[in-house]
Structures are given as C-alpha cells and as structure tokens.
Design a protein around this motif. Structure first.
Motif: not given
Lengths: 422, 559
Positions: A126-129, A286, A288-290, A334, A338-340, A344-345, A379
């Motif tokens: 699972x990649x659900x928190x 979490x 996901x960004x910067x 990962x 990612x792109x930002x 990601x998870x 990944x």
C-alpha cells in the motif's frame, strides 16, 4: 565495556551511573521491572533516503539531482559534516551518512547509543498513508480488520501472566496525544493526554466524587470504562505530583508540541508512576513539494525531531540504560524526486533505535541498492527487513516478553532475520 | 414562494428566547406527501415516538435546544426531517445575523490577501506595526473558526450545517499548509462546499477539484507533464487560440508529475482505499489533472487550465481509455468515471451512514443508500432521505450510540443552554483544546468519525472540565442566570430541579443511578469516602453545579 555507559559519562552525566551500568551487566535479563519503551511515529512518510543517506550509491545522486544530500567530505571533521561552509551528510560508516540536520544524533552515534535501520518497513504494497500507518500500528500488514495495536496486545498478553505484578499502574502505557493512537488501542487500559499540566479535574472534592460515581455506575461501555480509568489516573498523578519540572543535565527541548511531548515523557519516567510504554508522534513529513536538501522543510523537521530526541536522552541521563527509543514512519518515499522538488509515496523506510543497551555505532539492515532493477516496482527502495522483526525483537529483549505469537499474530520470527539490535 | 417561506418559519426550531424573531405558527403543509415515508415504514420502527423525535434531533442537528422536542412533535418527525432536507425552504435569519459579524466570510481570496495581508518581517520593521499586521492577518482563519461554531449553534438550517461539517471533513483542507491556504479557505467552504452540501456529488467533486484551496493543499497546481511525454505545443496554440489546434510535442525538461491529489482523490474523496484502483490508476489520474492549476497564484486567482502544463498523451484510467490531446476533458472524464463508480456510491453511503446512524452501520442500510446514490446520479439529498426514513435509523441499536466529536459536544452544550453566539475566539479555542482544532487537521483524511477515536482517559477529563467551565460562567455567551429554563426551576424542589436539568441537558434520559446521584447530593457509591463521613448529606449543589455535572456525565457524551 558497554559503549552506552561510556557515552553518557562523556556527555557529562554522573559517574555513579557508570558503576551501576557495569553492575547491571551481571544482572539477569529477567529483572526488567523499570524497562521503558518509547515509540515515536513520524506521520506522513519520512523520506528515508534523505534521512539515512546512502552517499556511497551513485544511483542516489542520479535519481535526486536537486534534492540529494551531498556526500561527506573526506576533510570533514566538524560535528555537522560542515566542509568549507557547504554541509554534506554526517559520515556514519563510509557508505551511509545522516542528514546534516540530524547533527544532534552525531553524539549518540559516536558513543554507540544510536542504531539506524535501513530498508525496513511494511511488506504491504500500500502507498496509502492511512492504511500504512494502521498496518504499522496494528502490526498486521494488509489485515485491515485488526482493531487493536501491537503495544496494547503486548500489555494485554502480559496482563494474563500470573507471575507479573497484579498491581498495575494506570500510567503503564501513555500516549502524549489527544487521541489514543491505534498502536495503543485495545483491551488493556492506556492513558492518552495532550498535557500533563492539564491532567486534573477542575472541581472541588464532592463534585469530583459525584462525577466519578457517574462514570462508575451504568453500562460497562467505552465511555464509562475510559471515565473510570481517568479518575484512577488523575488520583495517581496527584500523589506523584510531577509538576514544576526542570530538565536535567542541561537538556534543551525544542519549544514545539513534539518537544513538549518528549519533555513530558521524561517527566513521567522520573515521577516513577510505573511507565513502561510511551508514545508520541510528529507530523509534517509528507514532502510532495520542495522538500529541500541540506536545508528546507525536511531539514527543519529533522532538526526539531533530533533536537527533541537528543534532549530526551540527555535529560534522562543514567536512566537511558533502561530505556529504548524506537522511531518509525509508515513508509519511505520514491527513490526518484518528483516534478516539484519533492518525493511521492514509496515503500521501504528507515528507523532509529536509541538507548544505553542498544548495539549502536552500526547501520543495521541489508541494503538492497538503488539500481533500476533493484528498486521495488521500479521506483522505490526495496524492503529487506519486515518491521515486525524489529518490533518483535524489541518487545522480547527490552520488555521481556516471552511468547509474542499473540502480539504479532501470523508472523513467524526467523532467527536469521533478527538484527540483534540490543 | 413567499407564502410557504413564511409558513415554514414555524418548522424552524425556535425555543431559546434570545432568538425572538420567530413566532410559533401552526404547522404548515411542509413537504409534499410523496417524500414522506409510508405508514407501513413508520409502523415497523423500533423506537418509541418520543425516541424518534430525539433521534432525529440528535442526528440532523448539533443538539436539541429547550423546546425543540415539543416543536418537532407538533410538526411531526417525518415532516420535520423532510423540511431539514430542503434548507432553502427554512427561513434562516439567525444565520444571516451571525454572518453580518464576519466580513471576511464574504470576501474573495484575492480581496482577503490584499486587505488582511500576511506580515512580512523584513518590511514591517516596527514591531508594533508587525504585531498589528499579524493580528489582523490572523482574523482570516479566526473568523472562519468562530463563525463555524456560531453558525452551528444558531442556524435553523441545522442539517445544512451538519452536512457542511461532514463535507469539510471529507474534503479536509489544512489551514496551516502555507500562507495562501489560509486565504483560500473562506471561498472553499462558501463556494465549493456550501452550495453543494445537499446537492449532486459530481457537482461537489468538480467544484472541489477546481477550488484553488484543494489545488494548493494537495499540490496539483504544480503538477506538470513529465519531461519527454507528449505535451501541447503552446507556440502553435498561442497563434491558434484553440486547444484543438495544439500540436503534440515532447515536453521540455522542467517540472514533472505530482501524485498527491491523484491518490487522495481516489482513496479519500471517491472510491475508497478498497475501491479497486492500482498505482497505475493513481498515475493516470495525476497525469489527467496536469494543467489544472491556479491563475495568478500570487494574487490568489481562480482555477485555470494551462495546456502547457498538461500531459497530452493517451491514458488508461480504471480500464477507460482517454485519448491523446483532449486537454481539460481528461480530468473531467476521470471525475465522471469515479463519481459514477459503484465503489464511490458505497464509500459515500458508508460514511454518511456512519455519521448519521452508527459507527458500524448495518450493511443492508449502506447498500440501500448506495443504491439510491447510484440511481439518482449521486443526489446527496436523496441518499440522506433513504437513511433518515429507514427502519435502521429508528432502530433501538442506533439510539444514542454515536459519541459526540469535540465540536459536536461543545455546540450541543451551547444549544442546550441557549447560549448567544460567541463573537470571540474563546469557544473555538475550547473545541481545539478538546482535540478538534477547526480547519487545522493536517492530513487529508479528516477527523475521526467513530467514537473509539474520541474517547480516552485524557478526553474524558477535558470533557468533564468543559462542563464545569461552562457551568462556572467561563464560556462567552453562556449565562445560566438568564437561562430561561432556570426561571421555573429555582423555586422547585431538589427532585424537580434535577428532573428539569435532566430534561434540558440530557434530553430527559439519565440512568436511574445518575438521577439518584444528582438528586441525593449524597454519593451512594462513596459513603465510606472521607468527604461523606458519618453519612452526613453533602451540601446541595446549586443549579450551576447540577448543569456542570450533567454536561460532564457519560450520557451527555453521546447523541
């Protein structure tokens, strides 16, 4: 000699501890009365690859061009891996390093109190928190019907032990949180509290008794049960009177909710209220960004995290010989950024085990590598140690549990998987 | 429509004298007969007539106010439910009055950040100035929090408020995510959640997907096509000014995909974690939503689709093929597919039944509610109607089984004592200290929906202390001395006082033991305790203490 004892001495703690620690080596492991396990949860999936940094992996730098932590310089001498103003990872063993914001851990590592575990986590895909946190806390990956947590099952199993003390403290297991975490949910009584200072009833004697009676009468349901435990805990805390607490040995906790939680755990341990299991959590992982690299949001989170833990270790001083701190996060992120400028998870993560008796100064766990064919589902960092293997070992060695099949149902602990952390 | 509006004012709940604008009117022809349950359906209900009224009030409102039971009895429980399901027909001047006190709630995000700018420590050197700017900036989230409590206490469209809370939590957004988030939340609740709270799920989902608040919270506003994947050639497009004229070309190397929204959309907003999707579907959804972003993000603009950011390649999502080069339609199709998936119907039905019936709702009821959801293309009102008219809703097993969340606890107490709305942040802070800081849940899953998560040693203590605090007159807007229930009680006997408090606070229902404890003043369980030595009766507590004890009692923790 056990390195842990030396470590605490060199960190400026009482020499008398040294004697006691040496003496303790001769004691039977059955004498586990004052043992404490502190579990700390990093909610949101901490980016393990930027926490325990595999700087010996060229793939790591290929996958993370903007966010990788630079390798420690061979010239590095400073405690934070500072080299000419550009910080890199703090060197551990020539292959792994620590994020430079984990500088407060450097001392613990040097003195053998710190044992990082790499490529550890849940075998669930699972990649659900929320699923992954539940699995880590119930100790039953991919079984969503488990309602109780593994720490509570340990307490419940222990409760049926005839040789154990009949008189159990209401503060045997405490979560410094507003809600009871899943890891402590279950039949055994536990305490959840946001603040020790607020843990009293704002009423006078007769009203308190009347309120207590309201909870003692009536159904044996969730609310009445919790209420009865509340009143017992309040009375016990009043008699222990742990108020007006000053940390010892110059320990400085961050002035954050997490720092306050750890301070209060130290307070409870020193108040001798019978604490065996403590739990606290810290969010904000979490990324996901910067997420940043040597600086940025992840760096500041790691700074607060390690400052608080180091303060706890320093504050507890010689008591650390009876304490194990275990950190965990639901999964890693990962391998590729990612792109930002975030991640990601992912899958496997990292843990820290800290304590006076820990086999520290060693990175535990088998490293699976980061080459494309070595990655999980192409990944993520692959898993080589099931978290239950770590939990099981700690429940047995630190808390002295004998049969753990009821604590981790369906899990077969194989001796060859044992990391020998303690 | 003017006449029915006036007549329906009678159906709105009004008993606390401070809300004197409404007068009792004879029950009007409220709802069309066909939406009321049949006589056979009513006949098989397990709850007594009185219990049905209390059940409806406990679940469709934030707690009964004194006099509400009588009003619902007059109107008829099923007709009252039908009216609550149709909030537009309820006169809600009480709520309008609350709104006038909070100017920020009506403002656009762009106006908010202009008029209540965040402090810039570098520029606002003067520390006094900095403090003034900071406290003004804090008004933005504070007003949201204060108003949320005040509207829940005061609004006569109670079910509407309950559903706003439900969707706020379902589509959770964390005000602490970053500076922009604080300024976008007012618009999120006002423009995305409120208008659709009882409407069609697809509309709600689509408005949320395009709300700057959600685009920012789950990072989609920055998610772009991966380098090398097919992208629109924007130079051509600029000349043609038409999406269909865009040519596909490999994307330049710069940003890339962000999976955050794609995953939580499927896991938390629609299908549920067991909804049958894979990691490949998460990636396909994330690719479909590339280009869904915020216009002029620094000024907090509105939703815009930016073709240049979009992954224009073909995608396969849950077995559906989304052809290359369709732009914004990819995201719309993903929303269509998941809004109509049986997994979503089941997931939403389960969450609604959990909120309104019990922590483990009967599967047969969930199935029927999901069937209504599917049959009506996601009509939230009709799905709720299926639940509210079901025998399960009126079963003995569902009566008083829900544990109140901290927000529900505080609001129900304020309603029980006819509190005036608190214009300060105090009450919202109390809710936060009880464990539910409003708009401040960090993770996208929202606050827990089941009682076991809310009840523990620490929370019982905080709840007891809240009751005592309220009784001691330390909660703004609460005045037990002017509580209209008091007038009759002061002169009565102790037994009658206890009955009055049990009626007003505990809905007339307390266990015989609790009643005895409140009545006697002598605690029968603690006869040998030092305080009650020699069996001497304790001093009879005043009415305030009685109210404090009742609010702290186990019975008040449930609804």
């Amino acid at each position: 000699m056990k390195s842990g004892a030396l470590a605490l001495v060199t960190m400026g703690l009482s020499p008398s501890f040294l004697k006691r620690a040496v003496y303790a080596q001769g004691l039977s492991r059955a004498a586990l009365k004052d043992k404490v396990l502190i579990c700390l949860f990093q909610r949101g999936a901490a980016d393990a690859l930027n926490v325990v940094v595999p700087h010996g992996e060229t793939e790591y730098y290929r996958l993370r061009p903007n966010i990788a932590i630079p390798a420690p310089s061979i010239l590095t001498a400073g405690p934070a891996g500072v080299r000419g103003g550009a910080p890199g990872a703090i060197e551990l063993d020539g292959f792994f390093g620590l994020h430079p914001s984990l500088a407060p851990f450097k001392n613990l590592w040097d003195h053998g109190l710190l044992a990082p575990i790499v490529a550890v986590g849940s075998p669930s895909a699972t990649r659900s928190h929320f699923d992954a946190q539940d699995f880590m806390e119930t100790g039953t990956p991919d079984v969503r019907s488990t309602s109780d947590g593994w720490l509570n099952r340990y307490l419940a199993v222990k409760g049926t032990c005839t040789q154990c003390d009949a008189q159990r403290s209401p503060f045997e297991a405490v979560a410094l949180s507003q809600q009871t975490p899943r890891i402590l949910e279950g039949p055994a009584p536990t305490v959840a509290m946001a603040s020790l200072a607020d843990f009293s009833i704002r009423a006078t004697g007769t009203d308190v008794q009347r309120l207590e009676a309201l909870y003692r009468t009536g159904n044996a349901d969730l609310i009445h049960g919790a209420g009865t435990e509340t009143f017992e805990a309040v009375k016990m805390l009043q008699s222990a009177n742990p108020q007006r607490y000053a940390p010892e040995n110059g320990a400085e906790y961050p002035r954050s909710p997490f720092g306050r939680s750890l301070l209060q755990i130290a307070q409870l341990i020193k108040a001798d209220v019978g604490l065996e299991i403590a739990f606290a959590d810290i969010g904000g992982w979490d990324t996901h960004v910067n997420e940043g690299s040597v600086s940025g949001p992840l760096a500041s989170r790691l700074g607060e995290f390690s400052q608080a833990i180091a303060a706890l270790v320093i504050d507890l001083g010689d008591r650390m010989d009876d304490v194990v701190i275990l950190t965990m996060s639901e999964f890693g992120r990962m391998a590729k950024q990612n792109g930002n400028g975030g991640t990601d998870h992912g899958h496997a993560g990292a843990m820290f085990v800290i304590g006076g008796h820990v086999r520290g100064h060693k990175v535990h766990g088998r490293w699976p590598g980061l080459a494309p064919e070595q990655l999980y589902e192409g990944r993520d960092l692959a898993l080589t140690t099931d978290f239950r293997s770590v939990f099981n070992e700690i429940v047995m060695t630190q808390l002295g549990a004998v049969g753990t099949d009821k604590v981790f149902p369906g899990f077969e602990a194989r001796t060859e998987d044992r990391l020998s952390l303690l | 429509m003017r006449t029915p509006r006036l007549l329906l004012a009678a159906l709105a709940l009004a008993a606390c004298s401070s809300n004197a604008s409404r007068t009792a009117m004879p029950a009007a022809t409220a709802a069309p007969a066909q939406v009321l349950p049949s006589a056979e359906d009513v006949a098989i209900r397990e709850q007594t007539a009185d219990q049905q009224i209390r059940q409806a009030l406990a679940r469709l409102t934030f707690g009964a106010r004194p006099g509400d039971v009588e009003q619902v009895r007059t109107v008829g429980v099923d007709r009252w439910i039908a009216t609550q399901l149709d909030p537009a027909r309820i006169d809600d001047r009480a709520d309008e009055r609350v709104l006038t006190e909070f100017p920020t709630l009506a403002m656009s995000s762009a106006d908010l950040i202009r008029d209540y700018p965040p402090p810039q420590p570098k520029h606002d050197r003067d520390s006094l100035d900095l403090r003034r700017i900071r406290s003004r900036a804090q008004r933005v989230v504070l007003e949201l929090q204060i108003a949320k409590v005040a509207r829940a206490v005061n609004s006569d469209r109670q079910l509407q408020e309950v559903m706003v809370d439900f969707w706020d939590n379902h589509f959770n957004i964390f005000a602490g995510k970053g500076v922009p988030e604080r300024y976008m939340l007012a618009s999120f609740e006002r423009d995305a959640i409120r208008p659709n709270a009882l409407g069609r799920f697809r509309d709600l989902l689509g408005t949320v997907a395009k709300s700057p608040a959600m685009l920012f919270y789950l990072d989609n506003w920055e998610s772009t096509v991966e380098a090398g994947r097919p992208a629109f050639n924007t130079a051509t497009a600029m000349r043609a000014r038409r999406a269909s004229a865009y040519r596909l070309a490999p994307a330049p190397r710069r940003l890339g995909l962000n999976e955050n929204y794609g995953r939580e959309l499927l896991e938390l907003h629609t299908l549920g974690v067991d909804g049958g999707y894979t990691q490949a579907d998460v990636i396909a959804a994330a690719r479909a939503f590339t280009g869904w972003t915020i216009d002029k993000p620094r000024q907090l603009g509105s939703f815009v689709f930016r073709p240049a950011m979009h992954d224009a390649g073909e995608k396969v999502f849950l077995g559906h093929s989304l052809h290359a080069g369709r732009g914004i339609q990819d995201g719309e199709d993903v929303l269509d597919i998941i809004a109509r998936s049986p997994a979503t119907a089941h997931f939403i039905a389960t969450k609604l039944a959990r909120r309104f019936v019990s922590d483990s709702p009967p599967p047969a009821l969930v199935d029927r509610a999901a069937a209504t959801f599917a049959r009506t293309d996601g009509d939230i009102r009709e799905t709720l109607r299926t639940i509210f008219t079901s025998p399960e809703f009126f079963s003995r097993a569902a009566y008083k089984v829900k544990v109140k969340s901290p927000f529900e606890l505080v609001v129900s107490a304020l309603r029980a004592v006819c509190a005036n709305p608190d214009s300060t942040a105090r009450t919202a802070q109390i809710v936060a200290r009880l464990g539910e800081p409003l708009y401040m849940h960090r993770d996208p899953n929202g606050y827990p929906e089941t009682g076991d998560a809310w009840i523990n040693t620490g929370s019982i203590l905080s709840r007891i202390n809240f009751g005592l605090l309220l009784a001691a007159g330390r909660v703004p807007g609460v005045s037990l001395s002017s509580w209209e229930h008091r007038q009759g009680l002061d002169t009565l006997s102790r037994d009658a006082q206890v009955d009055g408090v049990i009626n007003a606070i505990l809905g007339g229902e307390a266990s015989p033991d609790s009643r005895l404890l409140l009545q006697s003043g002598v605690n029968p369980l603690l006869r040998d305790a030092p305080d009650s030595a020699a069996g001497a009766p304790m001093t009879v507590p005043g009415l305030e203490q009685l109210v404090g004890l009742a609010l702290g009692a186990p019975e008040f923790q449930r609804r």
